[in-house]
Design a protein around this motif. Structure first.
Motif, mmCIF file in Angstrom:
data_model
loop_
_atom_site.group_PDB
_atom_site.id
_atom_site.type_symbol
_atom_site.label_atom_id
_atom_site.label_comp_id
_atom_site.label_asym_id
_atom_site.label_seq_id
_atom_site.Cartn_x
_atom_site.Cartn_y
_atom_site.Cartn_z
ATOM 1 N N LEU A 89 5.284 33.673 32.361
ATOM 2 C CA LEU A 89 5.235 34.978 33.022
ATOM 3 C C LEU A 89 5.011 36.129 32.048
ATOM 4 O O LEU A 89 4.673 37.238 32.467
ATOM 5 C CB LEU A 89 6.503 35.190 33.836
ATOM 6 N N ASN A 90 5.158 35.870 30.756
ATOM 7 C CA ASN A 90 4.890 36.893 29.748
ATOM 8 C C ASN A 90 3.440 36.878 29.275
ATOM 9 O O ASN A 90 3.041 37.706 28.467
ATOM 10 C CB ASN A 90 5.820 36.699 28.540
ATOM 11 N N SER A 91 2.668 35.942 29.789
ATOM 12 C CA SER A 91 1.278 35.808 29.365
ATOM 13 C C SER A 91 0.349 36.569 30.314
ATOM 14 O O SER A 91 0.433 36.417 31.521
ATOM 15 C CB SER A 91 0.877 34.334 29.351
ATOM 16 N N PRO A 92 -0.565 37.364 29.753
ATOM 17 C CA PRO A 92 -1.536 38.059 30.614
ATOM 18 C C PRO A 92 -2.496 37.082 31.293
ATOM 19 O O PRO A 92 -3.120 37.408 32.295
ATOM 20 C CB PRO A 92 -2.286 38.970 29.646
ATOM 21 N N PHE A 93 -2.586 35.866 30.774
ATOM 22 C CA PHE A 93 -3.487 34.869 31.346
ATOM 23 C C PHE A 93 -3.013 34.386 32.714
ATOM 24 O O PHE A 93 -3.791 33.872 33.499
ATOM 25 C CB PHE A 93 -3.626 33.662 30.411
ATOM 26 N N SER A 94 -1.722 34.513 32.989
ATOM 27 C CA SER A 94 -1.139 33.963 34.215
ATOM 28 C C SER A 94 -1.197 34.896 35.417
ATOM 29 O O SER A 94 -0.902 34.487 36.534
ATOM 30 C CB SER A 94 0.323 33.596 33.961
ATOM 31 N N ALA A 95 -1.579 36.124 35.216
ATOM 32 C CA ALA A 95 -1.485 37.148 36.259
ATOM 33 C C ALA A 95 -2.248 36.803 37.546
ATOM 34 O O ALA A 95 -1.774 37.089 38.641
ATOM 35 C CB ALA A 95 -1.962 38.490 35.719
ATOM 36 N N ASP A 96 -3.403 36.191 37.435
ATOM 37 C CA ASP A 96 -4.250 35.935 38.607
ATOM 38 C C ASP A 96 -4.267 34.475 39.046
ATOM 39 O O ASP A 96 -5.127 34.077 39.827
ATOM 40 C CB ASP A 96 -5.682 36.392 38.322
ATOM 41 N N PHE A 97 -3.334 33.676 38.553
ATOM 42 C CA PHE A 97 -3.364 32.249 38.876
ATOM 43 C C PHE A 97 -3.308 31.997 40.374
ATOM 44 O O PHE A 97 -4.107 31.242 40.908
ATOM 45 C CB PHE A 97 -2.219 31.500 38.176
ATOM 46 N N LYS A 98 -2.381 32.610 41.072
ATOM 47 C CA LYS A 98 -2.230 32.367 42.514
ATOM 48 C C LYS A 98 -3.518 32.697 43.258
ATOM 49 O O LYS A 98 -3.990 31.924 44.087
ATOM 50 C CB LYS A 98 -1.053 33.154 43.084
ATOM 51 N N LYS A 99 -4.123 33.821 42.944
ATOM 52 C CA LYS A 99 -5.357 34.244 43.617
ATOM 53 C C LYS A 99 -6.522 33.294 43.319
ATOM 54 O O LYS A 99 -7.273 32.936 44.220
ATOM 55 C CB LYS A 99 -5.717 35.665 43.172
ATOM 56 N N ASN A 100 -6.654 32.858 42.066
ATOM 57 C CA ASN A 100 -7.812 32.072 41.648
ATOM 58 C C ASN A 100 -7.665 30.559 41.814
ATOM 59 O O ASN A 100 -8.661 29.839 41.734
ATOM 60 C CB ASN A 100 -8.154 32.371 40.185
ATOM 61 N N PHE A 101 -6.432 30.108 42.031
ATOM 62 C CA PHE A 101 -6.209 28.668 42.125
ATOM 63 C C PHE A 101 -5.571 28.242 43.447
ATOM 64 O O PHE A 101 -5.997 27.267 44.054
ATOM 65 C CB PHE A 101 -5.329 28.183 40.964
ATOM 66 N N VAL A 102 -4.543 28.942 43.882
ATOM 67 C CA VAL A 102 -3.786 28.515 45.056
ATOM 68 C C VAL A 102 -4.386 29.083 46.334
ATOM 69 O O VAL A 102 -4.678 28.339 47.282
ATOM 70 C CB VAL A 102 -2.300 28.911 44.927
ATOM 71 N N ASP A 103 -4.580 30.382 46.379
ATOM 72 C CA ASP A 103 -5.020 31.039 47.617
ATOM 73 C C ASP A 103 -6.398 30.576 48.085
ATOM 74 O O ASP A 103 -6.671 30.556 49.283
ATOM 75 C CB ASP A 103 -5.022 32.561 47.454
ATOM 76 N N ASN A 104 -7.265 30.191 47.158
ATOM 77 C CA ASN A 104 -8.616 29.780 47.547
ATOM 78 C C ASN A 104 -8.847 28.268 47.412
ATOM 79 O O ASN A 104 -9.979 27.802 47.455
ATOM 80 C CB ASN A 104 -9.677 30.566 46.757
ATOM 81 N N PHE A 105 -7.771 27.503 47.283
ATOM 82 C CA PHE A 105 -7.882 26.042 47.178
ATOM 83 C C PHE A 105 -8.100 25.449 48.568
ATOM 84 O O PHE A 105 -7.358 25.736 49.501
ATOM 85 C CB PHE A 105 -6.608 25.457 46.555
ATOM 86 N N ILE A 106 -9.115 24.604 48.714
ATOM 87 C CA ILE A 106 -9.443 23.985 49.998
ATOM 88 C C ILE A 106 -9.217 22.481 49.880
ATOM 89 O O ILE A 106 -9.920 21.795 49.115
ATOM 90 C CB ILE A 106 -10.907 24.275 50.406
#
Length: 116
Positions: A89-106
């Motif tokens: 959670l301290n990494s700037p790389f993790s900020a968009d994980f949910k949007k780019n991996f979970v929310d658009n996973f089919i």
């Protein structure tokens, strides 16, 4: 050690990212669904190519490596959701994980893998 997390979906076109039938063999239903989309590579392997839908460099804690395998495809959304407990959670790389991996996973189309 470098880490790349990728969320991809298959494409009928040849591309840069691909997995062979052998690499996808853990999910025969997936192979059957996209069987007509495979291409022969220069070595005669049947390869299914992918387009990137999410990418992240780094951003997980060390325990991630114990629960996930290097360059192994994961086909279920619950596997991608599980990654969220390992985000740094301290990494700037993790900020968009949910949007780019979970929310658009089919389910049945998307695939997740990590490489290090």
């Amino acid at each position: 050690m470098g880490l790349d997390l990728s969320h991809v979906r298959p494409t009928k076109d040849e591309g840069l990212e691909g997995f062979t039938k052998d690499e996808l063999s853990a999910n025969p239903e997936y192979i059957a669904r996209y069987n007509d989309w495979f291409h022969k590579d220069d070595d005669g392997n049947d390869v299914l190519y992918f387009v990137e839908k999410g990418y992240q460099r780094k951003g997980v804690i060390k325990e991630f490596y114990a629960d996930f395998e290097n360059c192994v495809p994961y086909f279920e959304k619950r596997s991608v959701e599980k990654v969220m407990i390992y985000l740094d959670l301290n990494s700037p790389f993790s900020a968009d994980f949910k949007k780019n991996f979970v929310d658009n996973f089919i389910e049945g189309e998307s695939m997740f893998y990590a490489s290090w």
